[in-house]
Design an enzyme around this catalytic site. Structure first.
Site, PDB file in Angstrom:
ATOM      1  N   ASN A  11       0.872  -1.172   0.000  1.00  0.00           N
ATOM      2  CA  ASN A  11       0.000   0.000   0.000  1.00  0.00           C
ATOM      3  C   ASN A  11       0.912   1.226   0.000  1.00  0.00           C
ATOM      4  O   ASN A  11       1.430   1.605   1.054  1.00  0.00           O
ATOM      5  CB  ASN A  11      -0.906  -0.025   1.247  1.00  0.00           C
ATOM      6  CG  ASN A  11      -1.807   1.200   1.299  1.00  0.00           C
ATOM      7  OD1 ASN A  11      -1.840   2.003   0.355  1.00  0.00           O
ATOM      8  ND2 ASN A  11      -2.530   1.360   2.400  1.00  0.00           N
ATOM      9  N   LYS A  13       0.121   4.171  -0.373  1.00  0.00           N
ATOM     10  CA  LYS A  13      -0.590   5.348   0.165  1.00  0.00           C
ATOM     11  C   LYS A  13      -0.331   6.551  -0.756  1.00  0.00           C
ATOM     12  O   LYS A  13      -0.245   6.377  -1.960  1.00  0.00           O
ATOM     13  CB  LYS A  13      -0.166   5.596   1.619  1.00  0.00           C
ATOM     14  CG  LYS A  13      -0.348   4.332   2.482  1.00  0.00           C
ATOM     15  CD  LYS A  13      -0.245   4.592   3.956  1.00  0.00           C
ATOM     16  CE  LYS A  13      -0.444   3.287   4.718  1.00  0.00           C
ATOM     17  NZ  LYS A  13      -0.391   3.445   6.160  1.00  0.00           N
ATOM     18  N   HIS A  97      -9.690   1.118   4.950  1.00  0.00           N
ATOM     19  CA  HIS A  97      -8.425   1.387   5.654  1.00  0.00           C
ATOM     20  C   HIS A  97      -8.706   2.372   6.790  1.00  0.00           C
ATOM     21  O   HIS A  97      -9.528   3.269   6.646  1.00  0.00           O
ATOM     22  CB  HIS A  97      -7.394   1.959   4.679  1.00  0.00           C
ATOM     23  CG  HIS A  97      -6.012   1.961   5.241  1.00  0.00           C
ATOM     24  ND1 HIS A  97      -5.599   2.916   6.146  1.00  0.00           N
ATOM     25  CD2 HIS A  97      -4.969   1.116   5.080  1.00  0.00           C
ATOM     26  CE1 HIS A  97      -4.349   2.645   6.499  1.00  0.00           C
ATOM     27  NE2 HIS A  97      -3.942   1.556   5.866  1.00  0.00           N
ATOM     28  N   GLU A  99      -7.159   4.841   7.755  1.00  0.00           N
ATOM     29  CA  GLU A  99      -6.977   6.259   7.370  1.00  0.00           C
ATOM     30  C   GLU A  99      -8.223   6.783   6.673  1.00  0.00           C
ATOM     31  O   GLU A  99      -8.578   7.955   6.816  1.00  0.00           O
ATOM     32  CB  GLU A  99      -5.717   6.388   6.479  1.00  0.00           C
ATOM     33  CG  GLU A  99      -4.452   6.212   7.307  1.00  0.00           C
ATOM     34  CD  GLU A  99      -3.262   5.604   6.567  1.00  0.00           C
ATOM     35  OE1 GLU A  99      -3.254   5.599   5.318  1.00  0.00           O
ATOM     36  OE2 GLU A  99      -2.338   5.120   7.259  1.00  0.00           O
ATOM     37  N   GLU A 169      -5.319  -4.558  10.793  1.00  0.00           N
ATOM     38  CA  GLU A 169      -4.363  -3.473  10.948  1.00  0.00           C
ATOM     39  C   GLU A 169      -4.679  -2.692  12.226  1.00  0.00           C
ATOM     40  O   GLU A 169      -5.519  -1.784  12.205  1.00  0.00           O
ATOM     41  CB  GLU A 169      -4.434  -2.527   9.747  1.00  0.00           C
ATOM     42  CG  GLU A 169      -4.063  -3.174   8.428  1.00  0.00           C
ATOM     43  CD  GLU A 169      -3.484  -2.159   7.433  1.00  0.00           C
ATOM     44  OE1 GLU A 169      -2.471  -2.476   6.820  1.00  0.00           O
ATOM     45  OE2 GLU A 169      -4.035  -1.049   7.308  1.00  0.00           O
ATOM     46  N   GLY A 175       2.402   2.814  10.797  1.00  0.00           N
ATOM     47  CA  GLY A 175       3.348   3.917  10.618  1.00  0.00           C
ATOM     48  C   GLY A 175       4.026   4.356  11.901  1.00  0.00           C
ATOM     49  O   GLY A 175       4.645   5.414  11.951  1.00  0.00           O
ATOM     50  N   SER A 214       3.429  -1.604  10.539  1.00  0.00           N
ATOM     51  CA  SER A 214       4.880  -1.622  10.793  1.00  0.00           C
ATOM     52  C   SER A 214       5.515  -2.990  10.529  1.00  0.00           C
ATOM     53  O   SER A 214       6.410  -3.403  11.261  1.00  0.00           O
ATOM     54  CB  SER A 214       5.188  -1.135  12.211  1.00  0.00           C
ATOM     55  OG  SER A 214       4.772   0.216  12.374  1.00  0.00           O
TER      56      SER A 214
HETATM   57  P1  13P Z   1       2.943   0.759   7.736  1.00  0.00           P
HETATM   58  O1  13P Z   1       3.509  -0.521   7.186  1.00  0.00           O
HETATM   59  O2  13P Z   1       3.657   1.979   7.201  1.00  0.00           O
HETATM   60  O3  13P Z   1       2.829   0.745   9.219  1.00  0.00           O
HETATM   61  O4  13P Z   1       1.441   0.887   7.155  1.00  0.00           O
HETATM   62  C1  13P Z   1       0.586  -0.186   7.292  1.00  0.00           C
HETATM   63  C2  13P Z   1      -0.634   0.099   6.507  1.00  0.00           C
HETATM   64  O5  13P Z   1      -1.425   0.949   6.858  1.00  0.00           O
HETATM   65  C3  13P Z   1      -0.843  -0.669   5.264  1.00  0.00           C
HETATM   66  O6  13P Z   1      -2.104  -0.460   4.762  1.00  0.00           O
END
Ligand code: 13P
Length: 252
Positions: A11, A13, A97, A99, A169, A175, A214
């Protein structure tokens, strides 16, 4: 236990530009062509879907979108419809997601509508679920995950999970560099599988449940060896070809 093919998705993003994603994709492609057990999927920012779709054509890497509208067409400025994704050989769509849920107000109901739209169109959803730190500390993890899952099951039916992937997640691990321990993640993955099994044991058994939050080259292995962890949804580490390839290699 059923032998489920591991699944690893990048992803990206809202990161990168043409100058950075071209060499990144070339390096990932070169690495993946040497043979991987896992199904590997790249989810680029929307504006690069066309470019990436062309480059992934005739390769073993699949294409995914990071989101989709729950409307079919019309006056929805800035949104992308499922029919548009079908023009680009998009196999998967990330749905719900955290976010999107937290920054863009997507409710469980909207997430369920999107999930159904993706399934009905013949594409495959990667449904994200996960609790916040506050919810975990209040011992509400299972309640939150159950609610997020049940809304989708009620709306789209358990059979619609036949081609779906679920990504657990935990919001506090995204992150932050703070990964869930393999045991913490396994506990929730097992809970998710059980929740689906209440409706359909076969679907639950075949369902790939991947972990996100992460995941790095140095912790992927211990996470992926857990019984109910079938791969990963990778954010930051998917922007570094070498790291992403090590994570893909760890999914066996
Ligand atoms: P990170 O691997 O940067 O923590 O992000 C995970 C994520 O949100 C994947 O969709």
């Amino acid at each position: 236990m059923t032998n489920r093919r591991p699944f690893v998705a990048a992803n990206w993003k809202m990161n990168g530009n043409l100058a950075s994603i071209r060499p990144l994709l070339a390096d990932i492609l070169a690495g993946v062509q040497t043979g991987m057990n896992a199904e590997v999927v790249i989810c680029p920012p929307y504006i690069y879907i066309d470019e990436i779709a062309l480059r992934l054509d005739n390769t073993t890497i699949g294409l995914g979108a990071q989101n989709v509208s729950h409307h079919d067409s019309g006056a929805h400025t800035g949104e992308v419809a499922i029919g548009m994704l079908q023009d680009y050989n998009t196999g998967y769509v990330i749905i719900g997601h955290s976010e999107r849920r937290m920054l863009y107000g997507e409710t469980d109901g909207i997430v369920a509508e999107k999930f159904k739209k993706v399934v009905d169109s013949g594409l495959k959803p990667i449904l994200c679920v996960g609790e916040t730190l506050e919810q975990r500390e209040a011992d509400e993890t299972e309640e939150v995950i159950a609610r997020q899952l049940d809304t989708v099951i009620d709306n789209a039916g358990v059979k619609s999970f036949a081609k779906a992937v679920i990504a657990y997640e935990p919001v506090w691990a995204i992150g932050t560099g703070r990964t869930a321990t393999p045991d913490q993640a396994q506990e929730v993955h097992a809970f998710i599988r059980l929740r689906l099994a209440r409706h359909d044991e076969e679907i639950a058994d075949l369902l790939r449940i991947v972990y996100g939050g992460s995941v790095k080259a140095d912790n992927a292995n211990e996470l992926f060896t857990m019984a109910d962890i079938d791969g990963g949804l990778i954010g930051g580490a998917s922007l570094i070809a070498e790291d992403f390839l090590s994570i893909c290699q760890a999914a066996i």
